[in-house]
Design a protein around this motif. Structure first.
Motif, PDB file in Angstrom:
ATOM      1  N   ILE A 114      57.200  15.554  -4.597  1.00 20.12           N
ATOM      2  CA  ILE A 114      56.438  16.511  -3.795  1.00 20.12           C
ATOM      3  C   ILE A 114      55.016  16.601  -4.331  1.00 20.12           C
ATOM      4  CG2 ILE A 114      56.329  18.896  -2.998  1.00 20.12           C
ATOM      5  CD1 ILE A 114      59.283  19.088  -3.259  1.00 20.12           C
ATOM      6  N   HIS A 115      54.933  16.542  -5.641  1.00 21.68           N
ATOM      7  CA  HIS A 115      53.623  16.593  -6.283  1.00 21.68           C
ATOM      8  C   HIS A 115      52.757  15.428  -5.845  1.00 21.68           C
ATOM      9  CE1 HIS A 115      50.948  17.592  -9.706  1.00 21.68           C
ATOM     10  NE2 HIS A 115      51.505  18.764  -9.526  1.00 21.68           N
ATOM     11  N   LEU A 144      52.994  13.621  -3.182  1.00 18.05           N
ATOM     12  CA  LEU A 144      52.599  13.731  -1.771  1.00 18.05           C
ATOM     13  C   LEU A 144      51.470  14.745  -1.605  1.00 18.05           C
ATOM     14  CD1 LEU A 144      56.039  13.729   0.057  1.00 18.05           C
ATOM     15  CD2 LEU A 144      54.349  11.906  -0.013  1.00 18.05           C
ATOM     16  N   ALA A 145      51.611  15.874  -2.307  1.00 13.47           N
ATOM     17  CA  ALA A 145      50.581  16.910  -2.184  1.00 13.47           C
ATOM     18  C   ALA A 145      49.237  16.370  -2.650  1.00 13.47           C
ATOM     19  CB  ALA A 145      50.984  18.130  -3.006  1.00 13.47           C
ATOM     20  N   ASP A 146      49.301  15.525  -3.669  1.00 18.42           N
ATOM     21  CA  ASP A 146      48.079  14.964  -4.210  1.00 18.42           C
ATOM     22  C   ASP A 146      47.389  14.057  -3.178  1.00 18.42           C
ATOM     23  OD1 ASP A 146      47.233  12.572  -6.740  1.00 18.42           O
ATOM     24  OD2 ASP A 146      46.184  14.405  -6.153  1.00 18.42           O
ATOM     25  N   ASP A 172      47.553  14.358   0.085  1.00 20.63           N
ATOM     26  CA  ASP A 172      47.253  14.999   1.363  1.00 20.63           C
ATOM     27  C   ASP A 172      45.911  15.708   1.308  1.00 20.63           C
ATOM     28  OD1 ASP A 172      48.778  17.617   3.376  1.00 20.63           O
ATOM     29  OD2 ASP A 172      47.501  15.914   3.928  1.00 20.63           O
ATOM     30  N   GLU A 173      44.861  14.940   1.035  1.00 20.06           N
ATOM     31  CA  GLU A 173      43.553  15.570   0.908  1.00 20.06           C
ATOM     32  C   GLU A 173      43.058  16.096   2.243  1.00 20.06           C
ATOM     33  OE1 GLU A 173      40.611  13.540  -1.278  1.00 20.06           O
ATOM     34  OE2 GLU A 173      42.054  12.599  -2.634  1.00 20.06           O
ATOM     35  N   GLN A 174      43.441  15.437   3.316  1.00 20.99           N
ATOM     36  CA  GLN A 174      42.982  15.858   4.635  1.00 20.99           C
ATOM     37  C   GLN A 174      43.821  17.007   5.172  1.00 20.99           C
ATOM     38  OE1 GLN A 174      40.566  13.914   6.092  1.00 20.99           O
ATOM     39  NE2 GLN A 174      40.830  11.819   5.330  1.00 20.99           N
ATOM     40  N   GLU A 175      44.843  17.393   4.405  1.00 20.89           N
ATOM     41  CA  GLU A 175      45.699  18.526   4.792  1.00 20.89           C
ATOM     42  C   GLU A 175      46.292  18.334   6.188  1.00 20.89           C
ATOM     43  OE1 GLU A 175      44.348  22.336   3.886  1.00 20.89           O
ATOM     44  OE2 GLU A 175      43.574  21.726   1.932  1.00 20.89           O
ATOM     45  N   PHE A 234      55.109  22.508  -1.576  1.00 19.76           N
ATOM     46  CA  PHE A 234      54.141  21.455  -1.269  1.00 19.76           C
ATOM     47  C   PHE A 234      52.739  22.042  -1.161  1.00 19.76           C
ATOM     48  CE2 PHE A 234      52.757  17.477   0.434  1.00 19.76           C
ATOM     49  CZ  PHE A 234      51.785  17.787   1.377  1.00 19.76           C
ATOM     50  N   TYR A 278      51.304  23.021  -4.521  1.00 24.44           N
ATOM     51  CA  TYR A 278      50.783  21.868  -5.244  1.00 24.44           C
ATOM     52  C   TYR A 278      49.469  21.387  -4.636  1.00 24.44           C
ATOM     53  CZ  TYR A 278      55.181  21.182  -7.795  1.00 24.44           C
ATOM     54  OH  TYR A 278      56.272  21.326  -8.616  1.00 24.44           O
ATOM     55  N   ARG A 279      49.469  21.344  -3.319  1.00 22.30           N
ATOM     56  CA  ARG A 279      48.291  20.793  -2.641  1.00 22.30           C
ATOM     57  C   ARG A 279      47.060  21.611  -2.959  1.00 22.30           C
ATOM     58  NH1 ARG A 279      48.809  19.950   3.683  1.00 22.30           N
ATOM     59  NH2 ARG A 279      48.543  22.206   3.752  1.00 22.30           N
ATOM     60  N   LEU A 290      46.012  21.182  -6.597  1.00 30.48           N
ATOM     61  CA  LEU A 290      45.376  19.888  -6.844  1.00 30.48           C
ATOM     62  C   LEU A 290      43.980  19.851  -6.236  1.00 30.48           C
ATOM     63  CD1 LEU A 290      48.506  17.712  -6.263  1.00 30.48           C
ATOM     64  CD2 LEU A 290      47.105  17.693  -8.322  1.00 30.48           C
ATOM     65  N   ARG A 301      40.483  18.993  -7.994  1.00 31.24           N
ATOM     66  CA  ARG A 301      39.682  17.856  -7.540  1.00 31.24           C
ATOM     67  C   ARG A 301      38.242  18.251  -7.272  1.00 31.24           C
ATOM     68  NH1 ARG A 301      42.293  16.539  -2.793  1.00 31.24           N
ATOM     69  NH2 ARG A 301      44.296  16.270  -3.776  1.00 31.24           N
ATOM     70  N   ASN A 312      42.021  26.117   8.458  1.00 30.69           N
ATOM     71  CA  ASN A 312      42.915  24.962   8.383  1.00 30.69           C
ATOM     72  C   ASN A 312      43.328  24.414   9.750  1.00 30.69           C
ATOM     73  OD1 ASN A 312      44.095  23.162   6.754  1.00 30.69           O
ATOM     74  ND2 ASN A 312      45.630  24.542   5.911  1.00 30.69           N
ATOM     75  N   ARG A 319      40.675  21.509  13.738  1.00 36.00           N
ATOM     76  CA  ARG A 319      40.425  20.170  13.224  1.00 36.00           C
ATOM     77  C   ARG A 319      39.141  19.544  13.737  1.00 36.00           C
ATOM     78  NH1 ARG A 319      43.450  19.606   9.993  1.00 36.00           N
ATOM     79  NH2 ARG A 319      45.649  20.109   9.843  1.00 36.00           N
TER      80      ARG A 319
END
Lengths: 567, 352
Positions: free
Chosen positions: A108-109, A111-113, A115-118, B10, B13-14, B17, B21, B48, B51
């Motif tokens: 999951i980590h 994948l989250a990393d 998914d910069e475009q969310e 998820f 984490y996103r 991260l 970044r 969010n 788009r």
């Protein structure tokens, strides 16, 4: 709850809340999982207008933002890699990720990393991680199925992968049923014990929260057994419809490849044999060949009636009726053609390979006594020119399994004859089989000559005469199921794992055969369930065997075993 | 059936991260303070759902192809409009179908009012629905058209194909189109079937009514003829007149009904034709073409074919150019043409 409908429900739930045009992306395993329970037209109804494999979808970079992407994958490292790349440069408007089994946090980590475009809207675990080919029969598509025959030292990582896949799949089955089972395994099988152990660890320790379901009075039972305890069933020729088609032609994910039968247009090179979709098949799949022939003839007659009335169009009303009924008529025509083709082809094969006489001897070898007569029969068939190599091999194997201790000299003679007659025979294969599944290795009373009860029963059957000499064989599984129903499955042969215990008898039993199941066994299970004993059985295996596949597993295992000892 | 939602984890984490970044991207100290990215970060997460803007690109030198978010650029292809139009037609047809049912049942009810407008209503509704279905079916056919247009200028043609084949997965969009077409075809076919069923049941009930009517007339006729041979009576004379009037009326009625039946039969035929066309597009359920795995395999082969096509096109291109050179240069060109012919033939044969 049956597994076919549960798998369907999972897929319905995946598709239901996402509106608009969608693309469904699967991997090579989930394709099978989905294809046996969901049809293309149903996908279209749910506005899924494109279905692709995860590895081929990455080959293109054409953006299609008007589509929402739904991924349904197994949570493997490889798939996570594909996903990472695709999330990094997204092609679709939205991403909905569904995984067929428990994900590691680490994945999951990752994948989250990426998914910069969310673009990811949801990440879910939907536990449809098994191929539900029939209501009470599931399988996994184990690529190197033979690995279960080899000791761990030969290829520990391959065996670990095998074991992991099986354990994950079993976990998915129980998560689908929302139950946590009591586990028993076949004492004499290391791999069965190992799988029992790892399944217990997963369900009771590692993910005990996930499996902490409301406890009912009686827990279900998971019984893990080894194919090699009953090596006879996959070797036998079959005479009931589904099993026979698989033995003589071959069924994969409920599809039959008929290219070998003759020339067909592209969209008829395969046919579908699914009990859920084909009512005629559902009614006949467990019937024997003679009855099927009659029923097909009836089906053809019915169809010809309809066809004749269609040709007799005189009034406008007739025309209207024809147009109305045309889709039905077309479907009926397709269905009748399919069954007639299959049965005709199988009749031809039975003729060519003289399967009636071969099978008679097989059944004698499997069920009755008489070593001398058996030896003679096998020798005669070996001498017969028109008997195929495959049938010769299976006859010698069946003889060896039964009489391996009785007369070594005669056994040797048979080996030699086999080797001299069959050019493609891999020498030593029968001996390899004996080493794997010989009498010393087996737990169950395969020939009913160990247990007093079984001996008595066999004698009774012999006196009564058998209804049909070709279907007299009962797989060992049948005995196991009977014992479970009576609450008398022996602890000494099938111990409980760890401190698991069960008083009385379970209501739901999952029997998993490491090495693969056969359609003869799934038939046995279905008939057992139909007799309403209060116990419901579900059968699963690492693959669905016929004699060809069983031979292949043996040959592969033998080859690998040899090359490892020579190292 | 158990499921587990991992979306929260998820997202956690996103977001974590992302915050790790973003600051690293704007590392040069001369840039506006670290507060800048942070603020914008907040706004991106809040917005969010929307788009239609390009999110902050992290000035990561590694991502050379970042730039514009492909999502903002992608407009749905033109055929999506066609499919939406057809869907809308299907919806409209469905509502009209409901109206038609009502009209049918009203028309069949016995009434003393002349049912001419009712018949008219039914006719027009039926025509509208049939029209909608026919139009939709025509549009549906257009949905399938894929390949390049027949252009007399070969070079433009080749270039276009090259560009198209190079830029896109040659069959993905066409697969989506094909599937949309199939789905709409199924809808249209079920509409046609429904319409036909309604019409035939209406027809049937109409016939029954007509027979009843005829039966009644028959009786009156018999009575009438009987009375003729009896003593001429005033009552009988009046009865005769009544009888004549009734006869005339029922005759007109019959003619009316016959016309209706004729029209219904016509539309039945029309629909039969449409059904025949549609049945080619609709998937036969329970057969191999209805299997997801079968359809995926077919995609694979068409991708392969696409690649072969690409090879051929490239060589055609070369050949064409060499051909032109030939006409301008002279001898040298011949050799080149020969060579490229050779190569083309080589590639043309199955290269697997």
């Amino acid at each position: 709850m049956v597994l076919t409908s549960s798998a369907r429900d999972y897929i319905n739930r995946i598709l239901q809340d996402i509106s608009g045009m969608k693309v469904l992306i699967l991997d090579s395993q989930t394709v099978s999982i989905v294809s046996v329970v969901y049809s293309q037209s149903e996908l279209l109804q749910k506005e899924v207008f494109l279905v692709e494999l995860v590895d081929s979808i990455s080959k293109s970079s054409e953006p299609m933002s008007h589509l929402k992407a739904i991924y349904f994958l197994r949570p493997t490292a490889e798939n996570i890699q594909y996903m990472r790349r695709q999330l990094a440069s997204p092609r679709f408007g939205e991403y909905h990720l569904f995984f067929s089994n428990i994900m590691k946090d680490h994945h999951i980590h990752l994948l989250a990393d990426s998914d910069e475009q969310e673009v990811v809207q949801q990440v879910q675990e939907f536990y449809a991680d098994y191929v539900a080919i029939d209501p009470y029969h599931f399988t996994f598509h184990m690529p190197s199925n033979y690995i279960y025959m080899l000791p761990a030292v030969v290829d520990p990582s391959a065996l670990q992968r095998f074991s992991d896949r099986v354990v994950e799949g079993l976990a998915a089955v129980f998560l689908t049923l929302k139950r946590r089972p009591v586990i028993r395994y076949q004492r004499t099988s290391d791999i069965a014990k190992r799988i029992a152990q790892e399944a217990a660890k997963l369900m009771y320790q590692e993910e005990s929260g996930l499996f902490d379901f409301r406890r009912m009075e009686v827990s279900p039972l998971l019984l893990v057994i080894d194919r090699r305890d009953d090596p006879v069933t996959p070797l036998l020729n079959q005479w009931t419809y589904q099993a026979m088609v698989h033995e003589l032609i071959g069924i994969q994910d409920n599809k039959v490849d008929v290219k070998s039968i003759g020339k067909f247009p592209k969209d008829q090179e395969e046919v579908v044999l699914s009990s859920e979709q084909d009512p005629f098949f559902k009614a006949n799949m467990y019937d024997n060949f003679g009855d099927i022939g009659m029923n097909i003839k009836r089906l053809v007659d019915e169809f010809q009636q309809v066809a004749k009335s269609n040709q007799n169009i005189q009034t406008v009303e007739d025309m209207a009726k024809f147009v109305d009924n045309y889709p039905e008529y077309r479907k009926m025509h397709g269905n009748v053609t399919k069954h007639v083709t299959l049965v005709t082809e199988m009749s031809k094969i039975v003729e060519e390979r003289k399967l009636m006489s071969v099978s008679q001897t097989e059944q004698e070898l499997a069920c009755n006594g008489g070593q001398g007569a058996a030896f003679e029969a096998v020798t005669n068939l070996l001498n017969d020119e028109s008997i195929s190599d495959m049938d010769r091999l299976r006859l010698v194997m069946l003889y060896a399994l039964r009489y391996e201790k009785d007369s070594p000299v005669q056994l040797m003679q048979l080996f030699n004859k086999l080797a001299s007659r069959s050019a493609k025979y891999k020498p030593g294969l029968v001996q390899f089989l004996l080493k794997q599944a010989g009498v010393d290795k087996r737990t169950g009373d395969l020939y009913g000559n160990r247990d007093l009860m079984n001996i008595a029963r066999n004698m009774a059957r012999g006196l009564k005469g058998v209804e049909n000499v070709y279907t007299q064989h009962q797989p060992l599984l049948f005995q196991i199921m009977e014992s479970i129903v009576k609450g008398r499955l022996k602890d000494v042969d099938y111990p409980f794992f760890g401190n698991h215990f069960q008083q009385g008898r379970p209501q739901d039993v999952i029997i998993f055969i490491v090495g693969g199941t056969t359609y003869e066994e799934s038939r046995s299970v279905a008939l057992q369930n139909a007799s309403n004993t209060g116990v419901r059985f579900i059968l699963g295996g690492s693959s669905v065997l016929n004699s060809k596949r069983f031979f292949k597993d043996l040959e592969e295992a033998q080859r690998v075993a040899r090359s490892s000892t020579s190292l | 059936m158990a499921t587990r939602n991992r979306t929260l984890l998820f997202r956690k984490y996103r977001d974590a991260l992302k915050s790790v970044r973003a600051p690293s991207a704007s590392s040069p100290p001369s840039k506006s303070s670290a507060g800048g990215p942070v603020i914008e970060l907040v706004s991106t997460t809040l917005l969010n759902q929307n788009r239609s803007y390009a999110p902050l690109s992290t000035e990561d030198p590694g991502n050379s192809s970042k730039g514009i978010n492909p999502i903002t650029v992608g407009l749905p292809p033109a055929w999506v409009d066609v499919s939406e139009e057809i869907s809308a037609n299907v919806q409209r047809a469905r509502t009209k179908m409901a109206e038609l049912s009502k009209a049918h049942s009203e028309a069949l009810m016995p009434s003393f009012v002349d049912g001419k407008d009712k018949q008219h209503a039914i006719e027009s509704l039926t025509h509208e629905i049939t029209d909608l279905i026919k139009r939709s079916e025509k549009r549906l056919r257009r949905l399938a058209a894929t390949g390049p247009s027949e252009d007399s200028n070969v070079r433009k043609n080749v270039q276009k194909r090259l560009r198209r084949l190079a830029a896109t997965g040659p069959s993905e969009d066409s697969n989506v189109r094909k599937n949309v077409q199939r789905s709409l075809a199924t809808d249209l076919q079920s509409l046609s079937v429904e319409l036909r069923k309604k019409q035939s049941s209406y027809l049937k009930r109409l016939r029954l009514q007509k027979e009843d009517q005829d039966g009644v007339d028959l009786e009156i006729n018999m009575n009438g003829s009987k009375s003729r041979y009896e003593d001429v009576d005033l009552d009988n004379m009046i009865f005769n007149e009544h009888q004549m009037a009734k006869l005339k009326k029922s005759e007109a009625f019959t003619v009316e009904r016959e016309k209706e039946i004729q029209q219904v039969v016509e539309s039945v035929n029309e629909l039969a034709q449409i059904m025949k066309d549609l049945s080619v597009l609709v998937i036969d359920q329970g057969t191999i073409v209805d299997r997801i795995d079968y359809n995926i395999q077919n995609v694979a082969t068409t991708v392969e074919d696409g690649l072969k096509q690409l090879q051929k096109v490239i060589l055609l291109f070369i050949l064409f150019y060499f051909g032109r050179e030939n006409s301008e240069k002279g001898r040298h060109g011949n050799v080149c043409v020969g060579a490229s012919y050779h190569v083309l033939c080589y590639v043309g044969s199955p290269s697997n």
